[in-house]
Design a protein around this motif. Sequence first.
Motif, PDB file in Angstrom:
ATOM      1  N   GLU A  54       0.837  -1.210   0.000  1.00  0.00           N
ATOM      2  CA  GLU A  54       0.000   0.000   0.000  1.00  0.00           C
ATOM      3  C   GLU A  54       0.866   1.252   0.000  1.00  0.00           C
ATOM      4  O   GLU A  54       1.801   1.345   0.806  1.00  0.00           O
ATOM      5  N   PRO A  55       0.565   2.220  -0.851  1.00  0.00           N
ATOM      6  CA  PRO A  55       1.325   3.483  -0.788  1.00  0.00           C
ATOM      7  C   PRO A  55       0.892   4.316   0.423  1.00  0.00           C
ATOM      8  O   PRO A  55      -0.209   4.125   0.936  1.00  0.00           O
ATOM      9  N   ASP A  56       1.759   5.212   0.855  1.00  0.00           N
ATOM     10  CA  ASP A  56       1.364   6.165   1.898  1.00  0.00           C
ATOM     11  C   ASP A  56       0.854   7.455   1.278  1.00  0.00           C
ATOM     12  O   ASP A  56       0.385   8.347   1.983  1.00  0.00           O
ATOM     13  N   GLY A  57       0.971   7.573  -0.017  1.00  0.00           N
ATOM     14  CA  GLY A  57       0.437   8.761  -0.694  1.00  0.00           C
ATOM     15  C   GLY A  57       0.614   8.626  -2.186  1.00  0.00           C
ATOM     16  O   GLY A  57       1.458   7.849  -2.643  1.00  0.00           O
ATOM     17  N   GLY A  58      -0.216   9.348  -2.944  1.00  0.00           N
ATOM     18  CA  GLY A  58      -0.073   9.361  -4.393  1.00  0.00           C
ATOM     19  C   GLY A  58      -1.067   8.453  -5.090  1.00  0.00           C
ATOM     20  O   GLY A  58      -1.850   7.754  -4.440  1.00  0.00           O
ATOM     21  N   ASN A  59      -1.024   8.497  -6.423  1.00  0.00           N
ATOM     22  CA  ASN A  59      -1.961   7.712  -7.246  1.00  0.00           C
ATOM     23  C   ASN A  59      -1.193   6.836  -8.213  1.00  0.00           C
ATOM     24  O   ASN A  59      -0.143   7.231  -8.719  1.00  0.00           O
ATOM     25  N   ILE A  60      -1.791   5.661  -8.470  1.00  0.00           N
ATOM     26  CA  ILE A  60      -1.213   4.742  -9.450  1.00  0.00           C
ATOM     27  C   ILE A  60      -2.333   4.281 -10.369  1.00  0.00           C
ATOM     28  O   ILE A  60      -3.412   3.901  -9.897  1.00  0.00           O
ATOM     29  N   SER A  61      -2.050   4.304 -11.678  1.00  0.00           N
ATOM     30  CA  SER A  61      -2.987   3.721 -12.626  1.00  0.00           C
ATOM     31  C   SER A  61      -2.235   2.662 -13.423  1.00  0.00           C
ATOM     32  O   SER A  61      -1.179   2.934 -13.995  1.00  0.00           O
ATOM     33  N   LEU A  62      -2.768   1.442 -13.415  1.00  0.00           N
ATOM     34  CA  LEU A  62      -2.128   0.320 -14.116  1.00  0.00           C
ATOM     35  C   LEU A  62      -3.162  -0.246 -15.078  1.00  0.00           C
ATOM     36  O   LEU A  62      -4.212  -0.739 -14.645  1.00  0.00           O
TER      37      LEU A  62
END
Length: 303
Positions: A54-62
């Motif tokens: 899990e990230p602690d911040g930010g966005n990911i698009s896969l």
Amino acid sequence: MVVLSTKNLHKMYGGRSVVAGVNFAVESGECVGLLGPNGAGKTTTLRLCLGLIEPDGGNISLLDKAVPQEARSARRRVGVVSQTDNLDPDFTVSENLLVYGRYFGFADSATSKRIPDLLEFAGLSQRANEKMQNLSGGLKRRLALARALINDPDLLFLDEPTNGLDPQARHLIWQRLRQLLNQKKTIVLTTHFMEEAERLCARVCIMDNGVIIASGPPRELINQCIEPQVVEIFGEGLESWMDQHGGKLAERYERAGESVFCYMHETEGIVASLLAYPTLRYLHRPANLEDVFLKLTGRELRD
Ligand code: ADP
């Protein structure tokens, strides 16, 4: 079309930011290399992109899915070769592929039909019934690549795909990865081999301390970041050559262990000066991605 993007990605471990605001995007059909010294945050970035942590911040698009929320569904179109191959030691080469197919819900009959092609691709056709303990590191790595292709993925994540391989096996993997790129697959890889990145990657991102410090096509980075010519000098008499000529003839030099790396545009003067020092050995070559990497990340050991 962008198949992977991260915006302002953050991950902390033990109060320390190991991924500290990473933005990057990968286009369909590209091969992008993530480079960086040990501990730079490359593997953590890959694992975040896959939704494994899990990230602690930010966005990911896969592949148009939000990660980690929809990671499971995105991963159906992704193949992964991680640093540890996690091959099942109790199974044969073919059985490893069969079992992996089950993770995707494929019937054994469907996977069995694909196995000969996958083994052929990895140069493992003669090894189908071999047990894991009889496989060398290089063969295991090739099996891990075959396994990552079981779901015919659009996007491949390769974490140091040729680590520990001999030059022959490395060349085979490079050739296979190029074949995958010709089939319009997208590849994101991490590597410590700058030659690998220079050969395969249309674009590289150099990471250090959790951030991307430079990115671009390898040739562009070399042209922008560094003098075009290098003379590496080592051997007996180096100190006296440095006193006499080194500082004056090189535009810039770096010392590393027992070598001096001289960076410049014109090398004639330096090469001529070396003739008077027959015990010195030198290598005159064009600047490469490793020179850029070392200039940007430094020559000190990391772990
Ligand atoms: P790279 O792949 O560039 O070598 P990593 O992403 O593996 O770097 O690691 C980045 C930093 O995060 C390192 O300092 C590593 O020790 C730390 N790290 C990675 N995974 C964990 C974890 N699960 N727990 C604590 N620290 C971790």
